[in-house]
Design a protein around this motif. Structure first.
Motif, mmCIF file in Angstrom:
data_model
loop_
_atom_site.group_PDB
_atom_site.id
_atom_site.type_symbol
_atom_site.label_atom_id
_atom_site.label_comp_id
_atom_site.label_asym_id
_atom_site.label_seq_id
_atom_site.Cartn_x
_atom_site.Cartn_y
_atom_site.Cartn_z
ATOM 1 N N VAL A 836 0.836 -1.313 0.035
ATOM 2 C CA VAL A 836 0.106 -0.022 0.133
ATOM 3 C C VAL A 836 0.910 1.356 0.013
ATOM 4 O O VAL A 836 0.824 2.077 -0.744
ATOM 5 N N MET A 837 1.877 1.229 0.930
ATOM 6 C CA MET A 837 2.719 2.414 0.899
ATOM 7 C C MET A 837 3.324 2.877 -0.479
ATOM 8 O O MET A 837 3.448 4.053 -0.693
ATOM 9 N N SER A 838 4.007 1.710 -0.900
ATOM 10 C CA SER A 838 4.754 1.789 -2.081
ATOM 11 C C SER A 838 3.850 2.668 -3.354
ATOM 12 O O SER A 838 3.953 3.650 -4.067
ATOM 13 N N ARG A 839 2.481 2.206 -3.384
ATOM 14 C CA ARG A 839 1.649 2.708 -4.282
ATOM 15 C C ARG A 839 1.095 4.109 -4.043
ATOM 16 O O ARG A 839 1.105 4.927 -4.827
ATOM 17 N N VAL A 840 1.024 4.495 -2.691
ATOM 18 C CA VAL A 840 0.715 5.754 -2.161
ATOM 19 C C VAL A 840 1.817 6.492 -2.691
ATOM 20 O O VAL A 840 1.525 7.772 -3.114
ATOM 21 N N VAL A 841 3.123 6.336 -2.265
ATOM 22 C CA VAL A 841 4.218 7.162 -2.777
ATOM 23 C C VAL A 841 4.484 7.360 -4.006
ATOM 24 O O VAL A 841 4.804 8.125 -4.547
ATOM 25 N N GLU A 842 4.164 6.358 -4.945
ATOM 26 C CA GLU A 842 4.147 6.604 -6.448
ATOM 27 C C GLU A 842 2.947 7.642 -6.873
ATOM 28 O O GLU A 842 3.473 8.612 -7.601
ATOM 29 N N ALA A 843 1.927 7.715 -6.226
ATOM 30 C CA ALA A 843 1.098 8.537 -6.591
ATOM 31 C C ALA A 843 1.440 9.876 -6.116
ATOM 32 O O ALA A 843 1.266 10.969 -7.035
ATOM 33 N N VAL A 844 2.152 10.093 -4.910
ATOM 34 C CA VAL A 844 2.542 11.429 -4.656
ATOM 35 C C VAL A 844 3.619 11.959 -5.405
ATOM 36 O O VAL A 844 3.758 12.981 -5.901
ATOM 37 N N SER A 845 4.418 10.969 -5.519
ATOM 38 C CA SER A 845 5.818 11.578 -6.398
ATOM 39 C C SER A 845 5.332 11.929 -7.625
ATOM 40 O O SER A 845 5.727 12.718 -8.418
ATOM 41 N N GLU A 846 4.598 10.882 -8.190
ATOM 42 C CA GLU A 846 4.061 11.425 -9.790
ATOM 43 C C GLU A 846 3.248 12.545 -9.658
ATOM 44 O O GLU A 846 3.618 13.254 -10.468
ATOM 45 N N GLU A 847 2.713 13.115 -8.772
ATOM 46 C CA GLU A 847 1.859 14.454 -8.892
ATOM 47 C C GLU A 847 3.163 15.253 -8.657
ATOM 48 O O GLU A 847 2.817 16.660 -9.238
ATOM 49 N N LEU A 848 3.993 15.275 -7.612
ATOM 50 C CA LEU A 848 4.716 16.196 -7.224
ATOM 51 C C LEU A 848 5.812 16.519 -8.579
ATOM 52 O O LEU A 848 6.021 17.787 -9.110
ATOM 53 N N SER A 849 6.103 15.405 -9.383
ATOM 54 C CA SER A 849 6.852 15.512 -10.396
ATOM 55 C C SER A 849 6.054 16.398 -11.529
ATOM 56 O O SER A 849 6.689 17.212 -12.189
ATOM 57 N N ARG A 850 4.949 16.040 -11.607
ATOM 58 C CA ARG A 850 4.035 16.884 -12.526
ATOM 59 C C ARG A 850 4.025 18.109 -12.205
ATOM 60 O O ARG A 850 4.180 19.102 -13.040
ATOM 61 N N LEU A 851 3.831 18.545 -10.864
ATOM 62 C CA LEU A 851 3.568 20.091 -10.688
ATOM 63 C C LEU A 851 5.044 20.764 -10.806
ATOM 64 O O LEU A 851 5.022 21.934 -11.211
ATOM 65 N N MET A 852 6.191 19.955 -10.566
ATOM 66 C CA MET A 852 7.479 20.672 -10.999
ATOM 67 C C MET A 852 7.531 21.022 -12.213
ATOM 68 O O MET A 852 8.108 21.928 -12.801
ATOM 69 N N GLN A 853 7.301 19.911 -13.267
ATOM 70 C CA GLN A 853 7.461 20.211 -14.679
ATOM 71 C C GLN A 853 6.594 21.276 -14.999
ATOM 72 O O GLN A 853 6.786 21.768 -16.254
ATOM 73 N N CYS A 854 5.588 21.580 -14.216
ATOM 74 C CA CYS A 854 4.448 22.468 -14.932
ATOM 75 C C CYS A 854 4.960 23.931 -14.538
ATOM 76 O O CYS A 854 4.301 25.027 -15.318
ATOM 77 N N VAL A 855 6.078 24.057 -13.804
ATOM 78 C CA VAL A 855 6.425 25.488 -13.505
ATOM 79 C C VAL A 855 7.483 25.957 -14.608
ATOM 80 O O VAL A 855 8.266 25.504 -14.994
ATOM 81 N N SER A 856 7.276 27.084 -15.148
ATOM 82 C CA SER A 856 7.994 27.654 -16.318
ATOM 83 C C SER A 856 9.279 27.838 -15.677
ATOM 84 O O SER A 856 10.231 27.713 -16.805
ATOM 85 N N SER A 857 9.338 28.527 -14.585
ATOM 86 C CA SER A 857 10.877 28.981 -14.448
ATOM 87 C C SER A 857 11.027 29.047 -12.677
ATOM 88 O O SER A 857 9.947 29.339 -11.911
ATOM 89 N N PHE A 858 12.014 28.816 -12.179
ATOM 90 C CA PHE A 858 12.414 29.091 -10.840
ATOM 91 C C PHE A 858 13.417 30.218 -10.579
ATOM 92 O O PHE A 858 14.406 30.246 -11.394
ATOM 93 N N SER A 859 13.164 30.824 -9.389
ATOM 94 C CA SER A 859 14.263 31.773 -9.174
ATOM 95 C C SER A 859 15.415 30.836 -8.136
ATOM 96 O O SER A 859 15.064 29.621 -8.078
#
Length: 936
Positions: A836-859
Motif C-alpha cells: 500500500v505504501m509503495s503505491r501511495v508514494v508512487e501517486a504522490v511522487s508522480e503528482e509532485l513531479s508533474r507540478l514541478m514540470q509545470c513550473v515555467s521558471s524558478f528563482s
C-alpha cells in the motif's frame, strides 16, 4: 480379515449303534456357525446331510442312512472349517426279520394264498391259519447277534414257514432262556396240535358210518335175493330195484347231508371272505387312512401307502379292488391339489417348498410343480416390491398432511390474537409444534419409539425397506433355482436318477426364462429406487409406474450417501449368492448414478453454504490480519469432501465416478463455482454499505499487537478498513487456502484440479486488484489532491520567494496523511504495508513531479525551496520507493535549476537535517517497518 475357524471334531454319538434310519445325536466341537454353514455329514460313508438338523456349534441331530459299511466314522464338513475328523465311530446293525403276523410300519412281502378246498397238494394254509407261536409258550428273544447265528447255521432260517427251517436256530433265537419244564410243555402242545389234525379226519369218517352201513345192508339183501331166485326173469326187475334203491340211497344221503354241506359251504365262504378282508385290509382301510394322515400332515405315510397300493392293485382286474383303488386315486388327486396350493402359497420357507415339491414328484403330479413354484415366487417378490412402494408413497402423503397440521397449529399458537397468561400450562399441540421443524434437513422428534419415521426422509426409509425385502427373499428364490438345476429337489442321494435327469433337462430348457425373471426383479428394484431418488432418469411411462413421490426438495448429499451404502450392502449380499455379474450390472449402474448425483448435490449444497458465509463474518482480525472467514471456507470444503469419501471410493466391481467426461466437466464447473462463490462473498463484504453490516458483535483479539487501536475503538468499521481486511484475506487465500483446497481435491481423486486452481486464482487476483485500486483511490487521491493547493497557498510564486527557512506545512500535512495510511494498514495487516505504501508514494511522487514540470521558471530561492521539499519527501519515504517513484522524484529534480555554489548545498543540507530532526517522531513508523520491508 478374521482368522479361519478350526475344522469340525466329532467327540460323541448317541446311540453308537443301530439299524438304518436310526435317529442319532452327534456332539463335538466347531460343528458350524449355522444351518447354512453345514455342507456335509457322512456316517459310515453315507451322506446324511438331507436329514441333518443343526442345533448348535456342538450338536447335530440326524438319521443314519443305508450305508454299505458296518462300522465307520462320523465326518462333518462346514464352510468355515472345512472337512473335520472323528474320535468315535458308529456301528450299523442289520434289521431283524419281521414275522408274517408281527406288527410293522414297513411293507412286508406276503406269500400267495390258496383256497384249502381246491388245494389238492396240501399247500400252505392261509395267513390267518398260521400259528404265530407254534410251541404255545412265552417267547423270550435272546441277545445272540444275528450275524453269529447266520454263521452258525449257514443256509438255514429260523422262520418255521421256510423250507430251510432250523429248529435249533429257532429255539436259540426265541427260547434261549426258557426252562426245561417249559420246553416239555411245548412238546405236549405240539402233540396236541398234531392229534387235533388226526382227530378231525377220524371224526369226519365217524360221522358217515350210518350211511355206509345202510348202503351195505341194501347191497347184501339184493345179493341174497338173486341167489334164491336163480332165474334170469327177475334179473331185469332186480336191476331196476337196485337202481331204485341206489337212487333212494342217494336221495336220502342228499337229504341227510344237504343242510350240513350247505352250512359247510357257507362257513367256508365266510372264512374265505374274512381271510380276504384280513389279507387285503390294507387296501380296504387305505381311503380312510389317507384322509386321517392328510389331516395330521403325515404326507410321507400317505405317499408310501399309495406307492404300495399302486404296485399291488394298480393293474388288478378284481372289481372290488378296482372300486377301492379308484377311491384311493380320488383322494390322492385331492392331495395333489392340496399340496400344489400349499406350494404356491406365499410366504413360504425354502424348506417347505422343497418338501412339497418332493411330495408332488412322488405322487407323479402333472406338469412341473418346481417351475410353477419358481414362477409364483417371482410374481410374489415383484408384488411385494410394488406394495412396499405404494405403502410408503401413501405414508409420505399422510406425513406431509400431519406436518402441515403442525405448522398451522404452531402459527395459531404464536398468533398475537392469542394472549395466554404465563401461568397457563401449554397445550399438547403447542408442545408438539415447538418440537417440530419444517426446515430442510431437520426432523420431527418426540419421545415415542416411532419418532424415527419422522427423522429420515420417506424415500430413504423406503429404499432401506425395499433392499431388505429383496435381500431376504431373493436368496431363497435363487437357492430354489439351484436345487431345481442340480436335481436335489427330488433326491439328494441320487436314488431317483430319472427325476433328477428330467429336472436338469427342464432346467436347461428354462434357463433363459429364469434369467429373465432375475433381470425383471433387478430392473424393478433399480427403477423403484430411481423413481424415489432419481426420477429424472426414468422415462415418462416408467415414472408413472415406478414413481409417484412428492419431490418438494431433493435429498441432501448426506442422505444419498446413506442410500448408497445401503444399496452397496445389498449388492454385496446378492453377489455372495454367486448370481452372474451380468444380472447385477444394472445395480452397479444405479450405484454409479447415485454416486455422481450425490457428488453433484453435495457440491451444490456446499456452494449454497459458501454463499451464506458472509453472514458469519465477525470482522475479528488475528495477528496476521485475517478473519475467520478463510478458515471457515476451507473447513466447509474439507468437511464436504470428507462426507464424499465413501462415495468417491470404489468398491469391488465399481467404476470411478469420474470415468465419464461429462461428470468431470460438471464437477469441475461446480468446484470452480464454489471458489467463485467465496470470492463473490469477499467482494460483497468489502463493498457493502456501512448500514448493511452488523458490527455489534465486533471483538478484539488480545494476541494481536494493536499500536493504534483505532479499529477497535470505533463502533463500526469503515469501508477502507473492510477493504484492507478483504485484501489480507485475499492474500492468505492465494498463498495458502486455495493451494490446500487443491491438495484436498487431488487427494479425493477430482479431475481438472489445475484448471480449478488456475481459474480460481485468476478470479481472486482480479478481485484483489480491484479492491486494492479502490483502497488506493480512497487514500492516495486526497493526499495527491492536497499537494497543489498547499504548494501555492498564500500566493506562493517560485519566481519570487524568500530564502528557504524549512519545509512548508503542505508537505508536512502530506506526510502526516501518509503516516495515517501506514497506521491504518499496519493495524490490519503488517504484510500489506509495503504494497500500500509503495503505491501511495508512487501517486504522490508522480503528482509532485508533474507540478514541478509545470513550473515555467524558478528563482534561485524557489529552486532551493523546491529541491528541499522534494528531497525531504523522498528521504522520508525512502523505504517505500519503487523504480516508478524514484523515476518521478528524479524527473522532478531534473526540472529544477542546478546549484552553482557550495553555500546553497550547505544550506539545503542544514534545512534537511532540521526537518528530519523536527519530524523524527512522525517518521519513526517508516524506520520501524524497514526490517519487515526487507524480509518482504
Amino acid at each position: 480379515m478374521s482368522r479361519a475357524r478350526q475344522p469340525p471334531l466329532v467327540t460323541g454319538i448317541s446311540p453308537n449303534e443301530g439299524i438304518s434310519w436310526t435317529k442319532v445325536t452327534i456332539r463335538g466341537e466347531n460343528l458350524g456357525t449355522g444351518p447354512t454353514d453345514l455342507i456335509g455329514l457322512t456316517i459310515c460313508g453315507h451322506n446324511c446331510l438331507l436329514t441333518a438338523e443343526w442345533m448348535s456349534a456342538s450338536k447335530i441331530v440326524c438319521r443314519v442312512g443305508q450305508a454299505k459299511n458296518d462300522k465307520g466314522d462320523i465326518i462333518v464338513t462346514t464352510k468355515s472349517g472345512g472337512k473335520g475328523t472323528s474320535t468315535v465311530s458308529f456301528k450299523l446293525l442289520k434289521p431283524e426279520k419281521i414275522g408274517i403276523l408281527d406288527q410293522s410300519a414297513v411293507w412286508v412281502d406276503e406269500m400267495n394264498y390258496y383256497d384249502m378246498r381246491t388245494d389238492r397238494n396240501k399247500g400252505m394254509p392261509p395267513l390267518s391259519l398260521r400259528p404265530a407261536n407254534p410251541l404255545g409258550i412265552e417267547i423270550d428273544k435272546g441277545r445272540f447277534p444275528q450275524k453269529d447265528l447266520e454263521s452258525l447255521f449257514p443256509g438255514m432260517s429260523a422262520d418255521f414257514t421256510s423250507e430251510n427251517f432250523s429248529a435249533a436256530w429257532y429255539l436259540i433265537e426265541n427260547h434261549s432262556t426258557t426252562s426245561f419244564d417249559q420246553l416239555k410243555t411245548a412238546v405236549v402242545n405240539l402233540k396236541k396240535q398234531a392229534n387235533k389234525k388226526n382227530e378231525g379226519s377220524l371224526a369226519y369218517v365217524k360221522g358217515g358210518l350210518s350211511t355206509f352201513f345202510e348202503a351195505q345192508d341194501a347191497l347184501s339183501a339184493i345179493h341174497q335175493k338173486l341167489e334164491a331166485d336163480g332165474t334170469e326173469k327177475v334179473e331185469g326187475s332186480m336191476t331196476q330195484k337196485l337202481e331204485n334203491v341206489l337212487n333212494r340211497a342217494s336221495n336220502t344221503a342228499d337229504t341227510l347231508f344237504q343242510e350240513v354241506l350247505g352250512r359247510k359251504d357257507k362257513a367256508d365262504s365266510t372264512r374265505n371272505a374274512l381271510n380276504v378282508l384280513q389279507r387285503f385290509k390294507f387296501l380296504f382301510n387305505l381311503p380312510l387312512n389317507i384322509e386321517r394322515n392328510i389331516q395330521k400332515g403325515d404326507y410321507d405315510v400317505v405317499i408310501n401307502d399309495y406307492e404300495k397300493a399302486k404296485s399291488l392293485f394298480g393293474k388288478t382286474e378284481v372289481q372290488v379292488f378296482k372300486k377301492y383303488y379308484a377311491e384311493v386315486e380320488t383322494r390322492i388327486e385331492a392331495l395333489r391339489e392340496l399340496l400344489l396350493d400349499k406350494l404356491l402359497e406365499t410366504p413360504s420357507t425354502l424348506h417347505d417348498q422343497k418338501r412339497y415339491i418332493r411330495y408332488l414328484s412322488d405322487l407323479h403330479a402333472p406338469g412341473d410343480p418346481a417351475w410353477q413354484c419358481i414362477g409364483a415366487q417371482h410374481q410374489w417378490i415383484l408384488q411385494l416390491m410394488h406394495n412396499c412402494k405404494e405403502s410408503y408413497v401413501k405414508e409420505q402423503k399422510g406425513k406431509d398432511t400431519f406436518l402441515f397440521y403442525l405448522y398451522i397449529c404452531n402459527a395459531l399458537l404464536h398468533s398475537p390474537m392469542l394472549d395466554l397468561d404465563s401461568d397457563v400450562r401449554p397445550s399438547p399441540i403447542g408442545h408438539l409444534s415447538q418440537t417440530a421443524s419444517l426446515k430442510r434437513g431437520s426432523s420431527f422428534q418426540s419421545g415415542r419409539d416411532d419418532a424415527w419415521r419422522y427423522k429420515a426422509p420417506q424415500q430413504v426409509v423406503f429404499v432401506e425397506k425395499l433392499t431388505k425385502l429383496v435381500v431376504s427373499q431373493l436368496p431363497n428364490f435363487w437357492k430354489l433355482w439351484v436345487s431345481y438345476v442340480n436335481g436335489s429337489l427330488f433326491s439328494e442321494t441320487a436314488e431317483k436318477s430319472g427325476q433328477m435327469e428330467r429336472s436338469k433337462k427342464n432346467a436347461r430348457q428354462r434357463q433363459n426364462d429364469f434369467k429373465k425373471m432375475i433381470q425383471e426383479v433387478m430392473h424393478s428394484l433399480v427403477k423403484l429406487i430411481r423413481g424415489a431418488l432419481l426420477p429424472f432418469s426414468l422415462r415418462e411411462g416408467e415414472l408413472r409406474q415406478y414413481g409417484g413421490w412428492e419431490m418438494k426438495s431433493e435429498l441432501s448429499g448426506q442422505w444419498l450417501t446413506h442410500v448408497i451404502q445401503t444399496v452397496r450392502l445389498s449388492s454385496e449380499s446378492l453377489t455372495a449368492l454367486e448370481i452372474p455379474n451380468d444380472m447385477l450390472q444394472i445395480i452397479q449402474d444405479l450405484i454409479l448414478d447415485l454416486r455422481v448425483r450425490c457428488i453433484i448435490l453435495t457440491l451444490q449444497h456446499t456452494a449454497e453454504d459458501i454463499k451464506r458465509l458472509a453472514e458469519k463474518e465477525d470482522w475479528v482480525v488475528d495477528n496476521e490480519g485475517l478473519t475467520s472467514l478463510p478458515s471457515q471456507f476451507e473447513q466447509c470444503i474439507i468437511h464436504s469432501l470428507q462426507s464424499l469419501k465413501t462415495v468417491l471410493d470404489c468398491k469391488p466391481g465399481e467404476a470411478s465416478v469420474f470415468q465419464q467426461q461429462k461428470t468431470q466437466e460438471d464437477v469441475c464447473q461446480l468446484s470452480i463455482g464454489i471458489m467463485q462463490g467465496f470470492i463473490d462473498c469477499l467482494e460483497q463484504l468489502s463493498t457493502k454499505p456501512d448500514g448493511d453490516i452488523d458490527t455489534s458483535h465486533l471483538s478484539v483479539d488480545v494476541s494481536s499487537p494493536d499500536l493504534f487501536g483505532s479499529i477497535h475503538e470505533e463502533s463500526s468499521l469503515s469501508s477502507e478498513q473492510r477493504l484492507l481486511i478483504a485484501l489480507s484475506n485475499c492474500r492468505y487465500l492465494e498463498r495458502h487456502t486455495f493451494l490446500n483446497i487443491a491438495e484436498h481435491f487431488e487427494k479425493h481423486g477430482f479431475q481438472g484440479v489445475d484448471k480449478i486452481t488456475q481459474v480460481s486464482m485468476e478470479s481472486l487476483k482480479e478481485l484483489d486488484q480491484r479492491l486494492f485500486e479502490m483502497y488506493i483511490e480512497f487514500k492516495a487521491d486526497p493526499i495527491v489532491g492536497s499537494l497543489e493547493p498547499g504548494i501555492y497557498a498564500g500566493y506562493f510564486d517560485w519566481k519570487d520567494c524568500l530564502v528557504p527557512t524549512g519545509v512548508r506545512n503542505y508537505l508536512k500535512e502530506a506526510l502526516v496523511n501518509i503516516i495515517a495510511v501506514h497506521a491504518e494498514v499496519f493495524t490490519i495487516s503488517k504484510d500489506l504495508v509495503p504494497r500500500v505504501m509503495s503505491r501511495v508514494v508512487e501517486a504522490v511522487s508522480e503528482e509532485l513531479s508533474r507540478l514541478m514540470q509545470c513550473v515555467s521558471s524558478f528563482s534561485k530561492n524557489g529552486a532551493l525551496q523546491a529541491k528541499l521539499e522534494i528531497c525531504a519527501l523522498r528521504d522520508a519515504v525512502a523505504i517505500y520507493l519503487t523504480p516508478e517513484s524514484k523515476s518521478s522524484f528524479k524527473q522532478a529534480l531534473e526540472a529544477l535549476p542546478q546549484f552553482s555554489s557550495g553555500t546553497d548545498r550547505k544550506l539545503l543540507e542544514e534545512l534537511l537535517n532540521k526537518f528530519k530532526s523536527s519530524m523524527h517522531l512522525q517518521l519513526t513508523c517508516f524506520q520501524a517497518s524497514s526490517s519487515a520491508m526487507m524480509k518482504t
